[in-house]
Design a protein around this motif. Structure first.
Motif, PDB file in Angstrom:
ATOM      1  N   VAL A  86      28.042  20.066  92.591  1.00  0.00           N
ATOM      2  CA  VAL A  86      28.547  21.756  92.316  1.00  0.00           C
ATOM      3  C   VAL A  86      28.149  21.937  91.004  1.00  0.00           C
ATOM      4  O   VAL A  86      27.583  23.037  90.881  1.00  0.00           O
ATOM      5  CB  VAL A  86      29.962  21.767  92.816  1.00  0.00           C
ATOM      6  CG1 VAL A  86      30.377  23.191  92.506  1.00  0.00           C
ATOM      7  CG2 VAL A  86      30.134  21.089  94.208  1.00  0.00           C
ATOM      8  N   PRO A  87      28.588  21.406  90.134  1.00  0.00           N
ATOM      9  CA  PRO A  87      28.390  21.707  88.491  1.00  0.00           C
ATOM     10  C   PRO A  87      26.855  21.904  88.478  1.00  0.00           C
ATOM     11  O   PRO A  87      26.488  22.513  87.652  1.00  0.00           O
ATOM     12  CB  PRO A  87      29.269  20.927  87.601  1.00  0.00           C
ATOM     13  CG  PRO A  87      29.525  19.711  88.639  1.00  0.00           C
ATOM     14  CD  PRO A  87      29.620  20.220  89.813  1.00  0.00           C
ATOM     15  N   ARG A 178      33.284  18.460  75.493  1.00  0.00           N
ATOM     16  CA  ARG A 178      34.192  19.183  76.375  1.00  0.00           C
ATOM     17  C   ARG A 178      35.575  18.716  76.180  1.00  0.00           C
ATOM     18  O   ARG A 178      36.659  19.300  76.689  1.00  0.00           O
ATOM     19  CB  ARG A 178      33.886  18.635  77.889  1.00  0.00           C
ATOM     20  CG  ARG A 178      32.234  18.721  78.130  1.00  0.00           C
ATOM     21  CD  ARG A 178      31.957  20.291  78.227  1.00  0.00           C
ATOM     22  NE  ARG A 178      32.819  21.097  79.197  1.00  0.00           N
ATOM     23  CZ  ARG A 178      32.655  21.086  80.445  1.00  0.00           C
ATOM     24  NH1 ARG A 178      31.646  20.495  80.841  1.00  0.00           N
ATOM     25  NH2 ARG A 178      33.562  21.662  81.228  1.00  0.00           N
ATOM     26  N   GLU A 183      42.314  22.832  77.216  1.00  0.00           N
ATOM     27  CA  GLU A 183      42.140  22.653  78.655  1.00  0.00           C
ATOM     28  C   GLU A 183      41.399  21.420  79.074  1.00  0.00           C
ATOM     29  O   GLU A 183      41.660  20.606  79.704  1.00  0.00           O
ATOM     30  CB  GLU A 183      41.610  24.199  79.173  1.00  0.00           C
ATOM     31  CG  GLU A 183      41.486  23.830  80.622  1.00  0.00           C
ATOM     32  CD  GLU A 183      40.587  24.964  81.250  1.00  0.00           C
ATOM     33  OE1 GLU A 183      39.452  25.293  80.854  1.00  0.00           O
ATOM     34  OE2 GLU A 183      40.977  25.567  82.071  1.00  0.00           O
ATOM     35  N   VAL A 187      42.680  18.142  80.990  1.00  0.00           N
ATOM     36  CA  VAL A 187      41.848  17.963  82.340  1.00  0.00           C
ATOM     37  C   VAL A 187      41.587  16.269  82.362  1.00  0.00           C
ATOM     38  O   VAL A 187      41.669  15.712  83.338  1.00  0.00           O
ATOM     39  CB  VAL A 187      40.831  18.860  82.911  1.00  0.00           C
ATOM     40  CG1 VAL A 187      40.035  18.226  83.823  1.00  0.00           C
ATOM     41  CG2 VAL A 187      41.263  20.121  83.027  1.00  0.00           C
ATOM     42  N   ALA A 188      41.080  16.037  81.159  1.00  0.00           N
ATOM     43  CA  ALA A 188      40.622  14.694  80.948  1.00  0.00           C
ATOM     44  C   ALA A 188      41.751  13.544  81.161  1.00  0.00           C
ATOM     45  O   ALA A 188      41.740  12.476  81.834  1.00  0.00           O
ATOM     46  CB  ALA A 188      39.796  14.469  79.648  1.00  0.00           C
ATOM     47  N   GLY A 191      42.855  13.525  84.482  1.00  0.00           N
ATOM     48  CA  GLY A 191      41.944  12.400  85.515  1.00  0.00           C
ATOM     49  C   GLY A 191      41.939  11.062  85.250  1.00  0.00           C
ATOM     50  O   GLY A 191      41.975  10.462  86.281  1.00  0.00           O
ATOM     51  N   ALA A 211      40.635  11.835  90.949  1.00  0.00           N
ATOM     52  CA  ALA A 211      40.735  12.831  89.668  1.00  0.00           C
ATOM     53  C   ALA A 211      40.271  14.231  89.959  1.00  0.00           C
ATOM     54  O   ALA A 211      40.715  15.101  89.057  1.00  0.00           O
ATOM     55  CB  ALA A 211      39.973  12.015  88.549  1.00  0.00           C
ATOM     56  N   ALA A 212      39.345  14.282  91.095  1.00  0.00           N
ATOM     57  CA  ALA A 212      38.823  15.866  91.307  1.00  0.00           C
ATOM     58  C   ALA A 212      39.826  16.633  91.462  1.00  0.00           C
ATOM     59  O   ALA A 212      39.782  17.887  90.995  1.00  0.00           O
ATOM     60  CB  ALA A 212      37.949  15.717  92.287  1.00  0.00           C
ATOM     61  N   ILE A 214      42.706  17.239  89.993  1.00  0.00           N
ATOM     62  CA  ILE A 214      43.194  17.814  88.832  1.00  0.00           C
ATOM     63  C   ILE A 214      42.242  18.894  88.467  1.00  0.00           C
ATOM     64  O   ILE A 214      42.862  19.949  87.772  1.00  0.00           O
ATOM     65  CB  ILE A 214      43.180  16.763  87.754  1.00  0.00           C
ATOM     66  CG1 ILE A 214      43.960  15.558  88.180  1.00  0.00           C
ATOM     67  CG2 ILE A 214      43.444  17.059  86.316  1.00  0.00           C
ATOM     68  CD1 ILE A 214      45.316  15.669  87.882  1.00  0.00           C
ATOM     69  N   ALA A 215      40.876  18.804  88.304  1.00  0.00           N
ATOM     70  CA  ALA A 215      40.214  19.812  88.186  1.00  0.00           C
ATOM     71  C   ALA A 215      40.314  21.112  88.928  1.00  0.00           C
ATOM     72  O   ALA A 215      40.121  22.173  88.360  1.00  0.00           O
ATOM     73  CB  ALA A 215      38.461  19.427  88.200  1.00  0.00           C
ATOM     74  N   VAL A 216      40.560  20.867  90.324  1.00  0.00           N
ATOM     75  CA  VAL A 216      40.716  22.067  91.171  1.00  0.00           C
ATOM     76  C   VAL A 216      42.045  22.795  90.780  1.00  0.00           C
ATOM     77  O   VAL A 216      42.003  23.983  90.832  1.00  0.00           O
ATOM     78  CB  VAL A 216      40.893  21.702  92.701  1.00  0.00           C
ATOM     79  CG1 VAL A 216      41.015  22.674  93.742  1.00  0.00           C
ATOM     80  CG2 VAL A 216      39.523  20.913  92.966  1.00  0.00           C
ATOM     81  N   GLY A 219      41.409  24.388  87.600  1.00  0.00           N
ATOM     82  CA  GLY A 219      40.721  25.529  87.642  1.00  0.00           C
ATOM     83  C   GLY A 219      41.286  26.825  88.257  1.00  0.00           C
ATOM     84  O   GLY A 219      40.527  28.009  88.059  1.00  0.00           O
ATOM     85  N   LEU A 220      42.091  26.591  89.194  1.00  0.00           N
ATOM     86  CA  LEU A 220      42.602  27.615  90.007  1.00  0.00           C
ATOM     87  C   LEU A 220      44.098  28.367  89.161  1.00  0.00           C
ATOM     88  O   LEU A 220      44.232  29.311  89.738  1.00  0.00           O
ATOM     89  CB  LEU A 220      42.810  27.329  91.439  1.00  0.00           C
ATOM     90  CG  LEU A 220      41.656  26.917  92.272  1.00  0.00           C
ATOM     91  CD1 LEU A 220      42.418  26.397  93.814  1.00  0.00           C
ATOM     92  CD2 LEU A 220      40.621  28.187  92.267  1.00  0.00           C
ATOM     93  N   LEU A 221      44.425  27.401  88.116  1.00  0.00           N
ATOM     94  CA  LEU A 221      45.523  28.326  87.637  1.00  0.00           C
ATOM     95  C   LEU A 221      45.046  29.512  86.820  1.00  0.00           C
ATOM     96  O   LEU A 221      44.120  29.594  86.373  1.00  0.00           O
ATOM     97  CB  LEU A 221      46.083  27.500  86.440  1.00  0.00           C
ATOM     98  CG  LEU A 221      46.940  25.922  86.857  1.00  0.00           C
ATOM     99  CD1 LEU A 221      47.189  24.998  85.656  1.00  0.00           C
ATOM    100  CD2 LEU A 221      48.133  26.373  87.481  1.00  0.00           C
TER     101      LEU A 221
END
Lengths: 230, 103
Positions: A86-87, A178, A183, A187-188, A191, A211-212, A214-216, A219-221
């Motif tokens: 995806v990325p 990163r 943020e 996230v790290a 995860g 861990a994925a 967590i990113a979702v 990212g949606l917050l």
């Protein structure tokens, strides 16, 4: 992208490829010792081309598992490469992902190429990092595997040389840029925490996948601070 | 022997198909803002999870090799001192190897 950043990327890619060669050699040796033929070992490095899945497959076979019993673990460890797509699709752009080029691009989607690409600033540098790392790593991983499969026990234990410390150190180094943002750090940390907590509870491969979300969530917050700053 | 070949081929093709699926999402999905934000953070969360697993997984249970941890910590010090990628991974390996040779 100037020549300086290009050569910096090549240096990093060569560093990754060098440790991949050493690991490839230990994979080749382990695979043959686990009862696979040199050909089977080479098919894994050429076609599967995903270190964690390869070690898992030969590990189960070496421990006496019936052939097919080894497949689910290898696939489970391979699922994260689908997420990396995806990325990477955003980074690589449409041109790398049409027709036959997509088939070649997909083959190089692994932990190392993803980490190298996302750690760079700017699309051109990110693309260069992906291709330089992917091509060098593919060549050296397979050369290493062949040497290990043929040389066998002559290859020392990777642990004696501290090679196993190179993996977490390499990914930390690649993620480092990163982690400059708050943020990124949260996230790290999230995860890492989720993955660690799940190690004793779920099969190999699942902790990293877990861990994925967590990113979702992150990212949606809604991000009031940053949008106000713009 | 054939059983091993079947496992090798099925797992290899399966792993490739997973990679291909990841880079085959339609652009209508990829161009959404929320998907882009998640996509940026996805490798950060997953690679951090991978680092944790490399450090703390000793064959399906929690375990810690202090020599490995010390080596990686030395690598982090090199990072903080703005050393290059190669220096960081060589320092981590060298410190771990040295501690293993001594203990």
């Amino acid at each position: 992208m100037n020549e300086e950043s290009r050569s910096a990327i090549r240096r990093d890619a060569a560093g990754i490829a060098a440790y991949a060669a050493a690991f490839g050699a230990s994979f080749g040796a382990v695979s043959v010792a686990s009862g696979l033929s040199v050909w089977q070992t080479m098919v894994l490095s050429l076609v599967m081309f995903s270190g964690a899945s390869q070690f898992a497959l030969v590990g189960v076979i070496g421990a006496g598992g019936a052939g097919l019993a080894a497949v689910p673990t290898a696939l489970l460890l391979g699922v994260r490469n689908a997420f990396y797509g995806v990325p990477l699709t955003r980074i690589l752009g449409r041109r790398s992902l049409t027709g036959p080029r997509r088939l070649a691009t997909a083959h190089l989607v692994i932990d190392e190429t993803t980490a190298m690409a996302v750690g760079r600033e700017g699309r051109a540098a990110q693309r260069y990092a992906f291709w330089a790392t992917g091509v060098l790593l593919f060549l050296l991983w397979n050369a290493g595997t062949l040497a290990g499969a043929l040389g066998g026990s002559a290859i020392g234990e990777p642990e004696t040389l501290g090679l196993d410390a190179m993996i977490p150190a390499a990914f930390l180094a690649l993620l480092w840029p990163r982690l400059r943002t708050t943020e990124g750090r949260w996230v790290a940390a999230g995860g890492a925490l989720v993955a660690t907590a799940l190690i004793p509870l779920v099969p190999a491969g699942v902790p990293v996948l877990a861990a994925a979300p967590i990113a979702v969530v992150a990212g949606l917050l809604p991000r009031r601070d940053q949008e106000a700053a713009r | 022997m054939t059983g091993v070949w079947i496992a090798v081929i099925v797992a290899s093709v399966g792993c490739y198909a997973l990679k291909l699926a990841g880079v085959s999402l339609p652009s209508s999905i990829l161009e959404r803002d929320d998907v882009q934000r998640v996509a940026t953070l996805l490798p950060v969360a997953m690679l951090a999870g991978l680092v944790a697993v490399e450090l703390f997984d000793s064959g399906g249970s929690l375990g810690l090799d202090l020599r490995l941890l010390a080596g990686v910590a030395a690598g982090v010090v090199a990072l903080l001192l703005r050393q290059s990628f190669l220096v960081v991974i060589v320092v981590a390996a060298a410190v771990t190897a040295l501690l293993r040779a001594l203990t």
